[in-house]
Design a protein around this motif. Structure first.
Motif, PDB file in Angstrom:
ATOM      1  N   ALA A  36       9.850  33.681  15.829  1.00 26.98           N
ATOM      2  CA  ALA A  36      10.709  32.929  14.903  1.00 26.98           C
ATOM      3  C   ALA A  36      10.090  32.872  13.505  1.00 26.98           C
ATOM      4  N   LEU A  37       8.808  33.127  13.393  1.00 22.86           N
ATOM      5  CA  LEU A  37       8.187  33.168  12.057  1.00 22.86           C
ATOM      6  C   LEU A  37       8.868  34.205  11.172  1.00 22.86           C
ATOM      7  N   GLU A  38       9.363  35.278  11.785  1.00 24.68           N
ATOM      8  CA  GLU A  38      10.159  36.258  11.029  1.00 24.68           C
ATOM      9  C   GLU A  38      11.652  36.063  11.293  1.00 24.68           C
ATOM     10  N   GLY A  39      11.976  35.649  12.505  1.00 25.07           N
ATOM     11  CA  GLY A  39      13.390  35.579  12.925  1.00 25.07           C
ATOM     12  C   GLY A  39      14.167  34.453  12.282  1.00 25.07           C
ATOM     13  N   SER A  40      13.479  33.428  11.776  1.00 20.69           N
ATOM     14  CA  SER A  40      14.175  32.339  11.078  1.00 20.69           C
ATOM     15  C   SER A  40      13.377  31.933   9.851  1.00 20.69           C
ATOM     16  N   LYS A  41      13.959  32.227   8.677  1.00 22.60           N
ATOM     17  CA  LYS A  41      13.240  31.914   7.428  1.00 22.60           C
ATOM     18  C   LYS A  41      13.100  30.405   7.286  1.00 22.60           C
ATOM     19  N   MET A  89       9.286  33.251  -7.413  1.00 27.57           N
ATOM     20  CA  MET A  89       7.848  33.281  -7.728  1.00 27.57           C
ATOM     21  C   MET A  89       7.524  34.522  -8.546  1.00 27.57           C
ATOM     22  N   GLU A  90       6.752  34.334  -9.615  1.00 25.91           N
ATOM     23  CA  GLU A  90       6.286  35.459 -10.422  1.00 25.91           C
ATOM     24  C   GLU A  90       4.983  35.970  -9.829  1.00 25.91           C
ATOM     25  N   GLY A  91       4.639  37.215 -10.100  1.00 24.21           N
ATOM     26  CA  GLY A  91       3.343  37.734  -9.685  1.00 24.21           C
ATOM     27  C   GLY A  91       3.445  39.132  -9.135  1.00 24.21           C
ATOM     28  N   GLU A  92       2.369  39.558  -8.471  1.00 26.05           N
ATOM     29  CA  GLU A  92       2.316  40.897  -7.875  1.00 26.05           C
ATOM     30  C   GLU A  92       2.302  40.740  -6.360  1.00 26.05           C
ATOM     31  N   GLU A  93       3.102  41.550  -5.680  1.00 22.97           N
ATOM     32  CA  GLU A  93       3.193  41.435  -4.220  1.00 22.97           C
ATOM     33  C   GLU A  93       2.123  42.274  -3.530  1.00 22.97           C
ATOM     34  N   ALA A  94       1.643  41.784  -2.397  1.00 24.72           N
ATOM     35  CA  ALA A  94       0.730  42.566  -1.558  1.00 24.72           C
ATOM     36  C   ALA A  94       0.978  42.192  -0.103  1.00 24.72           C
ATOM     37  N   SER A  95       0.521  43.043   0.797  1.00 25.83           N
ATOM     38  CA  SER A  95       0.730  42.824   2.233  1.00 25.83           C
ATOM     39  C   SER A  95      -0.600  42.502   2.882  1.00 25.83           C
ATOM     40  N   PHE A  96      -0.605  41.433   3.664  1.00 32.85           N
ATOM     41  CA  PHE A  96      -1.843  41.024   4.344  1.00 32.85           C
ATOM     42  C   PHE A  96      -1.576  41.025   5.840  1.00 32.85           C
ATOM     43  N   PHE A  97      -2.462  41.686   6.583  1.00 32.73           N
ATOM     44  CA  PHE A  97      -2.261  41.779   8.036  1.00 32.73           C
ATOM     45  C   PHE A  97      -3.449  41.174   8.767  1.00 32.73           C
ATOM     46  N   ALA A  98      -3.153  40.446   9.847  1.00 31.61           N
ATOM     47  CA  ALA A  98      -4.225  39.953  10.712  1.00 31.61           C
ATOM     48  C   ALA A  98      -3.784  40.114  12.162  1.00 31.61           C
ATOM     49  N   TYR A 153       1.933  39.550   9.680  1.00 36.22           N
ATOM     50  CA  TYR A 153       2.028  40.248   8.393  1.00 36.22           C
ATOM     51  C   TYR A 153       2.534  39.247   7.373  1.00 36.22           C
ATOM     52  N   ALA A 154       1.648  38.859   6.469  1.00 31.01           N
ATOM     53  CA  ALA A 154       2.040  37.926   5.420  1.00 31.01           C
ATOM     54  C   ALA A 154       2.384  38.706   4.162  1.00 31.01           C
ATOM     55  N   GLY A 155       3.634  38.580   3.712  1.00 29.37           N
ATOM     56  CA  GLY A 155       4.021  39.131   2.414  1.00 29.37           C
ATOM     57  C   GLY A 155       3.581  38.114   1.373  1.00 29.37           C
ATOM     58  N   LEU A 156       2.763  38.537   0.416  1.00 32.00           N
ATOM     59  CA  LEU A 156       2.170  37.591  -0.536  1.00 32.00           C
ATOM     60  C   LEU A 156       2.668  37.830  -1.949  1.00 32.00           C
ATOM     61  N   MET A 157       2.668  36.753  -2.738  1.00 31.77           N
ATOM     62  CA  MET A 157       2.862  36.873  -4.190  1.00 31.77           C
ATOM     63  C   MET A 157       1.583  36.356  -4.819  1.00 31.77           C
ATOM     64  N   ILE A 158       0.934  37.229  -5.614  1.00 35.15           N
ATOM     65  CA  ILE A 158      -0.369  36.860  -6.172  1.00 35.15           C
ATOM     66  C   ILE A 158      -0.251  36.696  -7.678  1.00 35.15           C
ATOM     67  N   GLN A 159      -0.678  35.542  -8.139  1.00 35.63           N
ATOM     68  CA  GLN A 159      -0.642  35.272  -9.577  1.00 35.63           C
ATOM     69  C   GLN A 159      -1.934  34.573  -9.965  1.00 35.63           C
ATOM     70  N   GLU A 160      -2.578  35.093 -10.980  1.00 38.04           N
ATOM     71  CA  GLU A 160      -3.842  34.528 -11.462  1.00 38.04           C
ATOM     72  C   GLU A 160      -4.835  34.286 -10.327  1.00 38.04           C
ATOM     73  N   ARG A 166      -4.416  33.758  -7.198  1.00 39.84           N
ATOM     74  CA  ARG A 166      -4.060  32.906  -6.057  1.00 39.84           C
ATOM     75  C   ARG A 166      -2.824  33.451  -5.371  1.00 39.84           C
ATOM     76  N   ALA A 167      -2.854  33.417  -4.040  1.00 40.88           N
ATOM     77  CA  ALA A 167      -1.736  33.965  -3.272  1.00 40.88           C
ATOM     78  C   ALA A 167      -0.855  32.851  -2.736  1.00 40.88           C
ATOM     79  N   ARG A 168       0.462  33.118  -2.754  1.00 41.14           N
ATOM     80  CA  ARG A 168       1.418  32.249  -2.051  1.00 41.14           C
ATOM     81  C   ARG A 168       2.198  33.121  -1.081  1.00 41.14           C
ATOM     82  N   LEU A 169       2.696  32.500  -0.031  1.00 41.58           N
ATOM     83  CA  LEU A 169       3.405  33.239   1.010  1.00 41.58           C
ATOM     84  C   LEU A 169       4.858  33.484   0.600  1.00 41.58           C
ATOM     85  N   VAL A 170       5.299  34.734   0.638  1.00 48.01           N
ATOM     86  CA  VAL A 170       6.709  35.054   0.393  1.00 48.01           C
ATOM     87  C   VAL A 170       7.458  35.018   1.721  1.00 48.01           C
ATOM     88  N   GLU A 171       6.872  35.657   2.725  1.00 46.46           N
ATOM     89  CA  GLU A 171       7.543  35.699   4.034  1.00 46.46           C
ATOM     90  C   GLU A 171       6.522  36.104   5.085  1.00 46.46           C
TER      91      GLU A 171
END
Ligand code: AMP
Ligand code: GLY
Length: 424
Positions: A98-103, A188-197, A269-276, A278-283
């Motif tokens: 549900a972490l992906e199945g329900s935003k 959210m403004e910034g640059e996107e990156a993908s983080f996997f664990a 898989y955390a889709g991130l938005m990185i600005q200055e 610091r990362a925030r979670l997009v999805e």
């Protein structure tokens, strides 16, 4: 061991490629697979979303372990069903997926546990959604709650566009039940990156960093796609940012899922938005990224199978993975017209001459074998030309040299994959 991989895209080709190198794997199967996967695994004609068909097939073939690639079957409970019949599998339960199945579920969890993400509201009626819209700034992001094959997100630049999108989603016309609830969130403004664990219910083991290019055209212009290319490592994911992501995003999420009685196992898989810095979670996604998985598998030195099995078995605590120091890049070759309408069934030539270099692999995404064993393009994203190099620049050169040799007039690709990381 007999291992079954579920899926038939570039991600699953990369997973099969890594698994086929494991001394633990005696027989590799893939459902449904594609023309490239067919060289590594026995392809079985069962759809990646056909949960009961997949369970029956796994029993019939005496499969010891199942690796699930795409999200749909996970959200539909494939791993739960396999567990019921005694077959261990890599990936989360339906409740954890549900972490992906329900935003909305994901956003509520972030709020409860103080995980940094965009401010938001959840709505089921147009009147309430519009009232909330009045209090928000533009641009604004509107998301269908459920799975919508990557099409359930609209970044509205005007209020009229926002209202139109809300009406479209909430009416059920756009995505049926997946759109009956919407999330409206801050842009959210910034640059996107993908983080996997890799996660085993309790412990999280970060994987190498990666970044993809979502827009279809050079310069990151045009409509969003599933990803037109990717590379690893991603310089924007510095050690400090990775540390922050583990501490503020991944670890609290793993703790939250455990506390709720729905522990998360699989790749997170955390889709991130990185600005200055610091990362925030997009999805969140509950699977490997595609095409990020292709570059991660090229760089992975350790045997993949024990890592996946440790995730399912709750044994990641003292696990370690080794990565190549080299960089990897993948460039997606897509059918002209993608992500809109495109032709199917055109012939791809010239792939044989790319088979000798161990640091270059053409992963297949949307292909199938024709009657004369020719490779036919049958999807939007069709090939993932993937290379290892001493640095990203070298990997990029290898990718583009290989792409120049592929004879597929109906294909196209971006010429600038990696530009952010290479701009120096
Ligand atoms: P998602 O399916 O949630 O990953 O959204 C698809 C894409 O929309 C993301 O990769 C971002 O490029 C963009 N996006 C989603 N949410 C936001 C947001 N809150 N702010 C800015 N861009 C967003
Ligand atoms: N590359 C983006 C995704 O897999 O969702």
């Amino acid at each position: 061991m007999k291992v079954l991989v579920v899926g038939g895209g570039g991600r699953e080709h990369a997973l099969c490629w890594a698994l086929s190198a494991s001394p633990l794997v005696d027989q590799l199967y893939c459902a449904p697979g594609n023309a490239g996967i067919a060289k590594l695994a026995a392809c079985l004609p069962v759809g990646a979303e056909d949960v009961e068909g997949l369970v029956a097939t796994a029993l019939e073939y005496g499969i010891d372990y199942v690796v699930v690639g795409p999200e749909n079957a996970l959200v539909l409970g494939l791993v739960d069903r396999l567990c019921e019949v005694g077959i261990p599998a890599f990936g989360p339960s339906a409740a954890a997926a549900a972490l992906e199945g329900s935003k909305g579920f994901m956003k509520d969890l972030c709020r409860e546990y103080g995980i940094p993400t965009a401010a938001y509201g959840r709505f089921e009626t147009l009147a309430e959604a519009k009232a909330f819209l009045d209090t928000q700034k533009l641009p604004i992001v509107i998301k269908a709650d459920g799975l919508a094959a990557g099409k359930g997100v609209v970044i509205a630049e005007t209020r009229a566009q926002a209202e139109e999108t809300l009406a479209d989603f909430l009416s059920g016309n756009a995505f049926g039940a997946a759109g009956h609830q919407v999330v409206i969130e801050e842009f959210m403004e910034g640059e996107e990156a993908s983080f996997f664990a890799l996660v085993d219910g309790e412990n999280a083991l970060p994987l190498a960093s990666a970044q993809d290019h979502k827009r279809v055209f050079d310069g990151d212009e045009g409509p969003n796609t599933g990803g037109m290319g990717a590379y690893s490592p991603a310089p924007i994911l510095s050690e400090e940012v990775e540390e922050q992501v583990m501490r503020e995003i991944i670890e609290p999420t793993v703790r939250a899922m455990k506390e709720r009685g729905t522990p998360y196992k699989g790749v997170l898989y955390a889709g991130l938005m990185i600005q200055e810095g610091r990362a925030r979670l997009v999805e969140y996604n509950v699977r490997f990224g595609d095409p990020e998985c292709q570059v991660l598998m090229m760089r992975l030195r350790s045997d993949l199978l024990p890592a996946l099995m440790a995730s399912s078995a709750g044994q990641l605590k003292s696990f370690d993975l080794r990565w190549r120091r080299e960089a990897a890049m993948t460039v997606v070759m897509a059918a002209k017209g993608y992500p809109g309408a495109y032709e199917k069934g055109t012939v791809i030539r010239g792939l044989d001459q790319l088979e000798d270099d161990p640091d270059l692999v053409v992963f297949h995404a949307g292909t199938k074998l024709g009657e004369k064993d020719e490779v036919l393009a049958v999807g939007g994203r069709v090939l993932n030309v993937t290379a290892l190099g001493w640095d990203l620049g070298e990997a990029q050169k290898k990718c583009y040299a290989a792409l120049a040799k592929i004879d597929w007039p109906n294909g196209f690709y971006r010429k600038d994959i990696g530009w952010r990381a290479l701009k120096g």
